[in-house]
Motif scaffolding. Structure first.
Motif, PDB file in Angstrom:
ATOM      1  N   ALA A 216       0.906  -1.149   0.000  1.00  0.00           N
ATOM      2  CA  ALA A 216       0.000   0.000   0.000  1.00  0.00           C
ATOM      3  C   ALA A 216       0.945   1.199   0.000  1.00  0.00           C
ATOM      4  N   SER A 217       1.176   1.779  -1.171  1.00  0.00           N
ATOM      5  CA  SER A 217       2.295   2.721  -1.319  1.00  0.00           C
ATOM      6  C   SER A 217       2.120   4.016  -0.522  1.00  0.00           C
ATOM      7  N   HIS A 218       0.873   4.459  -0.337  1.00  0.00           N
ATOM      8  CA  HIS A 218       0.674   5.730   0.386  1.00  0.00           C
ATOM      9  C   HIS A 218      -0.651   5.691   1.148  1.00  0.00           C
ATOM     10  N   SER A 219      -0.662   4.915   2.246  1.00  0.00           N
ATOM     11  CA  SER A 219      -1.859   4.753   3.078  1.00  0.00           C
ATOM     12  C   SER A 219      -1.457   4.636   4.540  1.00  0.00           C
ATOM     13  N   ASN A 220      -2.303   5.143   5.431  1.00  0.00           N
ATOM     14  CA  ASN A 220      -2.028   5.102   6.873  1.00  0.00           C
ATOM     15  C   ASN A 220      -2.934   4.096   7.584  1.00  0.00           C
ATOM     16  N   CYS A 221      -3.069   4.268   8.908  1.00  0.00           N
ATOM     17  CA  CYS A 221      -3.770   3.298   9.755  1.00  0.00           C
ATOM     18  C   CYS A 221      -5.195   3.760  10.053  1.00  0.00           C
ATOM     19  N   ARG A 222      -6.160   2.906   9.712  1.00  0.00           N
ATOM     20  CA  ARG A 222      -7.559   3.272   9.927  1.00  0.00           C
ATOM     21  C   ARG A 222      -7.903   3.334  11.419  1.00  0.00           C
ATOM     22  N   ALA A 223      -7.161   2.582  12.244  1.00  0.00           N
ATOM     23  CA  ALA A 223      -7.436   2.607  13.692  1.00  0.00           C
ATOM     24  C   ALA A 223      -7.167   3.996  14.276  1.00  0.00           C
ATOM     25  N   LEU A 224      -6.282   4.763  13.649  1.00  0.00           N
ATOM     26  CA  LEU A 224      -5.954   6.097  14.157  1.00  0.00           C
ATOM     27  C   LEU A 224      -6.668   7.203  13.387  1.00  0.00           C
ATOM     28  N   SER A 225      -7.001   6.938  12.152  1.00  0.00           N
ATOM     29  CA  SER A 225      -7.662   7.919  11.292  1.00  0.00           C
ATOM     30  C   SER A 225      -8.623   7.140  10.388  1.00  0.00           C
ATOM     31  N   PRO A 226      -9.940   7.260  10.627  1.00  0.00           N
ATOM     32  CA  PRO A 226     -10.900   6.316  10.042  1.00  0.00           C
ATOM     33  C   PRO A 226     -11.179   6.490   8.546  1.00  0.00           C
ATOM     34  N   HIS A 227     -10.431   7.301   7.855  1.00  0.00           N
ATOM     35  CA  HIS A 227     -10.658   7.500   6.419  1.00  0.00           C
ATOM     36  C   HIS A 227     -10.558   6.156   5.673  1.00  0.00           C
ATOM     37  N   PRO A 228     -11.483   5.910   4.727  1.00  0.00           N
ATOM     38  CA  PRO A 228     -11.449   4.615   4.003  1.00  0.00           C
ATOM     39  C   PRO A 228     -10.187   4.410   3.156  1.00  0.00           C
ATOM     40  N   ARG A 229      -9.415   5.466   2.928  1.00  0.00           N
ATOM     41  CA  ARG A 229      -8.135   5.329   2.218  1.00  0.00           C
ATOM     42  C   ARG A 229      -7.086   4.627   3.082  1.00  0.00           C
ATOM     43  N   ASN A 230      -7.336   4.570   4.395  1.00  0.00           N
ATOM     44  CA  ASN A 230      -6.355   3.974   5.301  1.00  0.00           C
ATOM     45  C   ASN A 230      -6.572   2.471   5.475  1.00  0.00           C
ATOM     46  N   LEU A 231      -5.608   1.812   6.126  1.00  0.00           N
ATOM     47  CA  LEU A 231      -5.577   0.348   6.232  1.00  0.00           C
ATOM     48  C   LEU A 231      -6.073  -0.123   7.596  1.00  0.00           C
ATOM     49  N   THR A 232      -6.848  -1.191   7.598  1.00  0.00           N
ATOM     50  CA  THR A 232      -7.283  -1.790   8.868  1.00  0.00           C
ATOM     51  C   THR A 232      -6.097  -2.544   9.485  1.00  0.00           C
ATOM     52  N   ALA A 270       4.629   9.702  13.519  1.00  0.00           N
ATOM     53  CA  ALA A 270       5.285   8.670  14.324  1.00  0.00           C
ATOM     54  C   ALA A 270       4.249   7.743  14.952  1.00  0.00           C
ATOM     55  N   ALA A 271       3.083   8.293  15.315  1.00  0.00           N
ATOM     56  CA  ALA A 271       2.027   7.445  15.894  1.00  0.00           C
ATOM     57  C   ALA A 271       1.564   6.398  14.876  1.00  0.00           C
ATOM     58  N   HIS A 272       1.437   6.817  13.607  1.00  0.00           N
ATOM     59  CA  HIS A 272       1.031   5.845  12.568  1.00  0.00           C
ATOM     60  C   HIS A 272       2.123   4.804  12.335  1.00  0.00           C
ATOM     61  N   ILE A 273       3.361   5.246  12.300  1.00  0.00           N
ATOM     62  CA  ILE A 273       4.463   4.286  12.110  1.00  0.00           C
ATOM     63  C   ILE A 273       4.460   3.261  13.247  1.00  0.00           C
ATOM     64  N   LYS A 274       4.288   3.748  14.479  1.00  0.00           N
ATOM     65  CA  LYS A 274       4.252   2.834  15.632  1.00  0.00           C
ATOM     66  C   LYS A 274       3.132   1.819  15.487  1.00  0.00           C
ATOM     67  N   HIS A 275       1.978   2.302  15.044  1.00  0.00           N
ATOM     68  CA  HIS A 275       0.833   1.403  14.889  1.00  0.00           C
ATOM     69  C   HIS A 275       1.099   0.370  13.785  1.00  0.00           C
ATOM     70  N   MET A 276       1.656   0.822  12.675  1.00  0.00           N
ATOM     71  CA  MET A 276       2.014  -0.119  11.593  1.00  0.00           C
ATOM     72  C   MET A 276       2.938  -1.215  12.131  1.00  0.00           C
ATOM     73  N   VAL A 277       3.928  -0.780  12.895  1.00  0.00           N
ATOM     74  CA  VAL A 277       4.918  -1.723  13.429  1.00  0.00           C
ATOM     75  C   VAL A 277       4.272  -2.673  14.442  1.00  0.00           C
TER      76      VAL A 277
END
Ligand SMILES: [Zn+2]
Length: 339
Positions: A216-232, A270-277
């Motif tokens: 997913a080349s440019h997507s963040n975490c849906r748990a932190l930002s509920p936009h449908p472009r983000n990843l569960t 950094a919060a999104h990176i932490k969540h991804m990790v």
């Protein structure tokens, strides 16, 4: 610090502004001069397929989006093929003028050559598989042209599948029959399948059809930002298990719970990176800035400021080795496994 950015829209920006190259392009967020200063190892340059006449951004999605504030420039949009050719030419002309600084890159071997020669690797990508027009021959033509990643959809349904959406029936749509066949073919050819912008159903199909990693080349975490472009969280786990990556997008609406916020800071990133990790493992976090496709109060609005993110990650307790993976190593691994 060496880093790889998996997504920017600088070529489209150059096209819209009538630019012949992107070596020195101060009106944009990215140019080769600044990538060089920032220590970029590789930049993925998207050929972003602008909506065709009749497809308005408002029809696509009611919510905020990377480009929702852009003016409609329908009248300036030529035929898809002429447009793709024009953007490739901007990249080729840039590289021809500065071969010591940057090279269009098609394989892991070329990436390594460029690293040794201290050249930036430019990867060409296609944002919106619409241009493939449901034709396997066209898919192979794009491979021959040097395109090494395709974001299967943008915000409209196309020959591959359906886009992300707040409408559940759209979001649950999987890949089309052609889409399934085409992603398998991409894996055989050596092209990266990108699920950013894709529906959740499409993500599941990609995971089922492919054997190797995808991104997913440019997507963040849906748990932190509920936009449908983000990843569960499940998607992050899948990407991690499959050896793929998620690229951190710097766009404010994809960072916050409140989509109307305009600020994008390294603290939120950094919060999104932490969540991804936490969900996908240290091997799955990467960077996909979306420079030249985003706007807002951006703490990092150009390549030379990328160090602020890496410094923040260090403050948050990431080791140097972990930061190197996020900045560079994880995407390099995907390139070695697929290209
Ligand atoms: Zn995008």
């Amino acid at each position: 610090m060496n880093y790889i950015d998996m997504h920017c829209d600088t070529l489209s920006e150059a096209f819209l502004r009538g630019r012949k190259d992107i070596f020195d392009f101060p009106e944009a967020m990215v140019d080769v001069k600044r990538l060089k200063k920032a220590g970029a190892a590789a930049q993925f340059f998207a050929i972003y397929m602008m909506p065709q006449t009749g497809e308005s951004l408002r029809d696509a999605k009611p919510e905020r989006d990377e480009r929702s504030s852009r003016k409609s420039r329908d009248s300036a949009i030529p035929d898809d093929d002429l447009y793709i050719e024009a953007l490739c030419k901007i990249m080729e002309d840039t590289v021809r003028e500065h071969p010591e600084l940057i090279a269009v890159t098609r394989s892991a071997e070329e990436l390594e050559d460029n690293l040794a020669g201290k050249r930036i690797s430019a990867f060409l990508t296609l944002e919106d598989g619409r241009a493939v027009q449901g034709s396997m021959d066209r898919l192979e033509d794009f491979y021959k042209m040097g395109i090494r990643l395709i974001s299967l959809t943008w915000n409209f349904a196309n020959c591959f599948g359906s886009p992300n959406s707040t409408d559940r029936t759209v979001m649950e749509q999987g890949l089309t029959a052609f889409g399934k066949e085409a992603v398998s073919r991409m894996e055989e050819l050596g092209m990266i399948v990108d699920v950013s912008h894709l529906s959740d159903g499409g993500f599941l199909d990609v995971a089922q059809v492919l054997h190797g990693p995808f991104v997913a080349s440019h997507s963040n975490c849906r748990a932190l930002s509920p936009h449908p472009r983000n990843l569960t969280d499940d998607m992050l786990r899948t990407l991690g298990e499959r050896g793929g990556v998620a690229g951190l997008n710097f766009f404010p609406a994809f960072l916050h719970r409140d989509e109307t916020r305009e600020d994008s800071t390294v603290r939120h990133m950094a919060a999104h990176i932490k969540h991804m990790v936490n969900k996908g493992g240290i091997e799955c976090a990467a960077i996909g800035t979306d420079f030249d496709g985003i706007h807002g109060q951006l703490e990092i609005g150009e390549p030379q400021k990328m160090h602020l993110l890496f410094e923040r990650l260090e403050q948050e307790g990431f080791t140097t080795g972990e930061i190197e993976k996020i900045a560079f190593g994880n995407v390099r691994r995907v390139i070695h496994s697929l290209l």
